[in-house]
Design an enzyme around this catalytic site. Structure first.
Site, PDB file in Angstrom:
ATOM      1  N   TRP A 148      -3.102  -2.601  -1.416  1.00 40.78           N
ATOM      2  CA  TRP A 148      -2.686  -3.713  -1.730  1.00 40.78           C
ATOM      3  C   TRP A 148      -3.360  -4.884  -0.863  1.00 40.78           C
ATOM      4  O   TRP A 148      -3.117  -4.915   0.360  1.00 40.78           O
ATOM      5  CB  TRP A 148      -1.052  -4.041  -1.757  1.00 40.78           C
ATOM      6  N   ASN A 180      -1.441   1.979   6.028  1.00 42.23           N
ATOM      7  CA  ASN A 180      -0.743   1.074   5.632  1.00 42.23           C
ATOM      8  C   ASN A 180      -0.395   0.148   6.637  1.00 42.23           C
ATOM      9  O   ASN A 180      -0.477   0.661   7.811  1.00 42.23           O
ATOM     10  CB  ASN A 180       0.569   1.468   5.140  1.00 42.23           C
ATOM     11  N   GLY A 181      -0.359  -1.038   6.527  1.00 47.10           N
ATOM     12  CA  GLY A 181      -0.179  -2.204   7.852  1.00 47.10           C
ATOM     13  C   GLY A 181      -1.189  -3.137   8.201  1.00 47.10           C
ATOM     14  O   GLY A 181      -2.286  -3.107   7.313  1.00 47.10           O
ATOM     15  N   LYS A 208       6.707  -3.768  -4.139  1.00 42.97           N
ATOM     16  CA  LYS A 208       8.092  -3.763  -4.146  1.00 42.97           C
ATOM     17  C   LYS A 208       8.482  -3.825  -2.996  1.00 42.97           C
ATOM     18  O   LYS A 208       9.553  -4.439  -2.637  1.00 42.97           O
ATOM     19  CB  LYS A 208       8.260  -2.228  -4.913  1.00 42.97           C
ATOM     20  N   GLU A 241       8.278 -14.147 -11.340  1.00 43.52           N
ATOM     21  CA  GLU A 241       7.616 -12.938 -10.967  1.00 43.52           C
ATOM     22  C   GLU A 241       7.142 -11.719 -11.916  1.00 43.52           C
ATOM     23  O   GLU A 241       6.148 -11.337 -11.943  1.00 43.52           O
ATOM     24  CB  GLU A 241       8.551 -12.110  -9.736  1.00 43.52           C
ATOM     25  N   GLU A 249      17.934 -17.213  -8.248  1.00 42.24           N
ATOM     26  CA  GLU A 249      17.690 -15.807  -8.607  1.00 42.24           C
ATOM     27  C   GLU A 249      16.903 -15.897 -10.056  1.00 42.24           C
ATOM     28  O   GLU A 249      16.198 -14.960 -10.386  1.00 42.24           O
ATOM     29  CB  GLU A 249      18.844 -15.280  -8.457  1.00 42.24           C
ATOM     30  N   HIS A 303      18.559 -36.366  -7.939  1.00 44.67           N
ATOM     31  CA  HIS A 303      17.900 -37.126  -6.671  1.00 44.67           C
ATOM     32  C   HIS A 303      16.386 -36.974  -6.759  1.00 44.67           C
ATOM     33  O   HIS A 303      15.635 -37.071  -5.734  1.00 44.67           O
ATOM     34  CB  HIS A 303      18.314 -36.295  -5.648  1.00 44.67           C
ATOM     35  N   ARG A 337       5.103   0.381  -6.416  1.00 42.38           N
ATOM     36  CA  ARG A 337       5.123  -0.658  -5.010  1.00 42.38           C
ATOM     37  C   ARG A 337       4.259  -1.689  -5.221  1.00 42.38           C
ATOM     38  O   ARG A 337       4.221  -2.547  -4.443  1.00 42.38           O
ATOM     39  CB  ARG A 337       4.917   0.096  -3.797  1.00 42.38           C
ATOM     40  N   CYS A 345       0.722  -1.098  -0.072  1.00 43.53           N
ATOM     41  CA  CYS A 345      -0.118   0.068   0.153  1.00 43.53           C
ATOM     42  C   CYS A 345       0.992   1.100   0.227  1.00 43.53           C
ATOM     43  O   CYS A 345       2.041   1.206   0.241  1.00 43.53           O
ATOM     44  CB  CYS A 345      -0.927   0.130   1.084  1.00 43.53           C
ATOM     45  N   LYS A 366      13.115 -14.521 -10.782  1.00 44.18           N
ATOM     46  CA  LYS A 366      13.028 -13.357 -11.706  1.00 44.18           C
ATOM     47  C   LYS A 366      11.973 -13.807 -12.815  1.00 44.18           C
ATOM     48  O   LYS A 366      11.105 -12.924 -13.023  1.00 44.18           O
ATOM     49  CB  LYS A 366      14.389 -13.094 -12.410  1.00 44.18           C
TER      50      LYS A 366
HETATM   51  O1  M6R Z   1      13.599  -4.515  -0.290  1.00 44.38           O
HETATM   52  P1  M6R Z   1      14.005  -5.998   0.126  1.00 44.38           P
HETATM   53  O2  M6R Z   1      15.427  -6.263  -0.594  1.00 44.38           O
HETATM   54  O3  M6R Z   1      14.063  -6.333   1.643  1.00 44.38           O
HETATM   55  O4  M6R Z   1      13.080  -6.998  -0.654  1.00 44.38           O
HETATM   56  C1  M6R Z   1      13.388  -8.295  -0.351  1.00 44.38           C
HETATM   57  C2  M6R Z   1      12.342  -9.109  -1.408  1.00 44.38           C
HETATM   58  O5  M6R Z   1      10.979  -8.830  -1.366  1.00 44.38           O
HETATM   59  C3  M6R Z   1      12.848  -8.698  -3.051  1.00 44.38           C
HETATM   60  O6  M6R Z   1      14.158  -8.925  -3.171  1.00 44.38           O
HETATM   61  C4  M6R Z   1      11.837  -9.495  -3.881  1.00 44.38           C
HETATM   62  O7  M6R Z   1      12.269 -10.923  -3.883  1.00 44.38           O
HETATM   63  C5  M6R Z   1      12.128  -8.927  -5.315  1.00 44.38           C
HETATM   64  N1  M6R Z   1      10.819  -8.528  -5.802  1.00 44.38           N
HETATM   65  C6  M6R Z   1      12.729  -9.949  -6.278  1.00 44.38           C
HETATM   66  O8  M6R Z   1      12.875  -9.541  -7.647  1.00 44.38           O
END
Ligand code: M6R
Length: 606
Positions: free
Chosen positions: A73, A99-100, A601, A486, A479, A502, A27, A2, A483
């Site tokens: 959100w 927010n929260g 974000k 997402e 990673e 395995h 975000r 949010c 990527k």
């Molecule tokens: O702001 P942060 O680095 O703590 O965020 C951690 C994860 O939420 C962030 O890296 C997330 O996995 C990304 N969307 C990956 O691309």
């Protein structure tokens, strides 16, 4: 997650609020709303993108100079107009954006309902305006202070009361809020990017603090309702840093920024003469670090993958045992710690709720807590004992790219720093630093000439992907998969190459391609056998390897060449093709690369 924007000033509030919401779009959100006070109080809400909200506002643009706005959100209640913020009391005079999560919302709702309050949403937030209404006796500041004693959970709040229209109330507990102090105007936001256009002078509220702000004045109170003095700080980021600079997407811009962002991460931090890193943020704890016998890295998502690369580096070159923990699990463990344990939180945003909770717990237990954080002034950077900033400017794309390479670079600097405090030789220190400083040019070289877009076109219809790697490149397999998942919504999994046989190799057939990260390093031959295993089961293989190593062309279906560097630094180069591959696949599929569905974000809830 949010986003919040609030405005009180001499100018029209609506353009400021809408512009602020647009700045916070990155975000992640699913609905939005505005409450604005001019001749009357008007509210507008919409499901979907900000342009839907603009359609609802239509020609109704208010002349009001005070207002609050929100991007939601969904957590409690589906995305709908009714659940979108601002939420109000029964009279509509009190408007709240939040927010929260209010944890005791269910019991408060029952209590307020019994008193006759009518609720219109399924949100936890709605209890706040009703509670204010219930306790209000003509002083909104005092009333909010009382309400903050009753609600439990996390909040960043902005409250407007029509009976006292010359002020906005702001409160924070676990969810960031920044107050921008302009000339005859005050802009409040959950993120500085929504403020920068108006002012670079800001006040960061701490947990438990509450502020009353007017267009030319503010007062801040601590949790015990005492008036406190707060410093006005200057934001170092520029407004240009949050524009796309001609790129189609922020993600692409940030991928291409990496030669520069990487340089900014190590600039001024290398002493070639002494073969060590100069980390100003660690000077005060340097002696304590010399005695550290164990490191725990706590992070989430991409930052967690960085931590895994750091584990290999720190163990191999600094000789310190390292564990890497998902912050979301670590917070519930009862870790065994002592004064010789250092806990390192890695976070781009510095606001990730799980990471924050993890370090708060260990601080109580006496461990040294360090941060590798990008957002200057963020909560994690302030909660840690010491740390290192990334200095890469704001990362806007939800898919993290330049933060990954920078975080690995900082971990390499830390490895040299700690290694040189222990057994690392001057020659080795110099060698690592020299290779690190050569990387920006090598990234540039790769970005200028590569075959990733062609490979993305070839494979974008696949429904599943495996990503595989060993040793320093094993975390990259996870990673690369993250990527792709997402932003392109393709199912992908990361494996340690040696683990595939395995069980998971059962998945492989000619429709299930595998991405191998197989640079010419100490485990190259082992990776080669794993590639053969996949090929024998008819699986397509795309391999990333070191420039000059032609041997893979005979086995793999497609080969991507990256420049040569030290084995420990290879993840910085090898991640670039993975980022570009995910980007091009998502773009070819027509998805909103910068704002992937369901994601945010900065993840400020548990
Ligand atoms: O702001 P942060 O680095 O703590 O965020 C951690 C994860 O939420 C962030 O890296 C997330 O996995 C990304 N969307 C990956 O691309």
């Amino acid at each position: 997650m949010c986003g919040i924007v609030g405005y009180i000033g001499k100018n029209k509030a609506m353009p400021v609020l809408l512009d602020g919401l647009r700045k916070l779009e990155y975000r992640g959100y699913d609905s939005s709303g505005v409450a604005i006070f001019g001749k009357t109080l008007q509210t507008f809400k919409a499901v979907g993108k900000i342009k839907e909200l603009e359609k609802v506002i239509g020609k109704n643009k208010s002349d009001g100079t005070i207002g609050i706005a929100h991007t939601r959100w969904a957590t409690h209640g589906k995305p709908s107009k009714a659940n979108a913020h601002p939420h109000s009391d029964c009279t509509g005079k009190i408007q709240v954006v939040h927010n929260g999560i209010i944890e005791n919302h269910a019991e408060l709702r029952e209590l307020l309902k019994k008193k006759g309050h009518k609720f219109h949403s399924q949100t936890d937030t709605e209890v706040i305006p009703h509670l204010i209404e219930d306790l209000y006796k003509g002083d909104i500041t005092q009333t909010l202070q009382e309400v903050l004693q009753i609600i439990k959970g996390a909040y960043g709040l902005v409250v407007f009361c029509q009976d006292e229209p010359e002020k906005l109330l702001v409160a924070r507990c676990g969810s960031p809020l920044v107050i921008g102090i302009g000339k005859h105007e005050t802009v409040i936001a959950s993120d500085v990017s929504a403020i920068l256009q108006h002012t670079k002078q800001v006040i960061y509220l701490e947990d438990g603090e509450m502020a009353e702000v007017g267009y030319d004045n503010f007062r801040v109170f601590d949790a015990k309702r005492n008036l406190i003095k707060k410093d006005i700080e200057s934001v170092l980021w520029n407004i240009e840093e949050i524009s796309k600079k001609g790129f189609e997407h922020f993600m692409l811009k940030e991928i291409f920024q990496q030669p520069e962002s990487l340089k900014n991460s190590f600039n001024g931090r290398i002493s070639f003469e002494n073969g060590t890193a100069k980390l100003g943020g660690l000077t005060e704890v340097a002696d304590r670090l010399r005695d550290v016998e164990r490191i725990i890295i706590v992070a989430c998502g991409t930052a967690w993958h960085d931590g895994l690369v750091g584990e290999y580096m720190l163990e191999e070159y600094a000789g310190i045992p390292v564990e890497v923990e998902w912050a979301s699990e670590f917070r519930y463990r009862n870790p065994i710690l002592n004064k010789r344990t250092a806990v390192i939180a890695i976070s781009q945003s510095g606001e990730t709720a799980d990471t924050l909770a993890g370090i708060k717990e260990v601080k109580n237990k006496g461990a040294l807590v360090l941060g590798i954080v990008n957002s200057v002034g963020s909560t994690i950077s302030r909660e840690t004992d010491a740390g290192v900033y990334n200095h890469i400017g704001p990362e806007i794309s939800v898919a993290s790219t330049k933060a990954f390479t920078s975080q690995v670079a900082i971990l390499a600097l830390l490895t040299v720093f700690l290694g040189r405090q222990r057994r690392m030789s001057l020659v080795m220190g110099k060698r690592i630093l020299k290779e690190l400083s050569d990387l920006p040019e090598k990234i540039d070289e790769f970005l200028k000439d590569n075959n990733i877009e062609r490979i993305a076109k070839k494979y974008h219809k696949a429904k599943n992907f495996a990503f595989l790697g060993r040793k320093y490149c094993q975390p990259l397999a996870n990673e690369g998969a993250l990527k792709l998942k997402e932003i392109s919504y393709i199912h992908a999994e990361g494996f340690a190459s040696g683990e595939m046989k395995h069980g998971s190799i059962a998945l492989i057939d000619k429709k299930f391609p595998s991405f191998f990260i197989a640079p010419k390093d100490s485990v190259y031959e082992k990776n080669l056998s794993n590639i053969e295993e996949i090929k024998s089961r008819s699986g397509d293989v795309i391999a990333i390897t070191t420039k000059g190593n032609k041997s893979l062309e005979k086995i793999a279906d497609d080969v991507i060449y990256i420049p040569k560097t030290l084995e420990m630094l290879t993840p910085i180069l090898a991640t670039i093709p993975l980022q570009l591959f995910a980007y091009h696949v998502a773009r070819i599929k027509g998805f909103d690369v910068d704002k992937p569905r369901n994601l945010a974000k900065s993840v400020t809830v548990e």
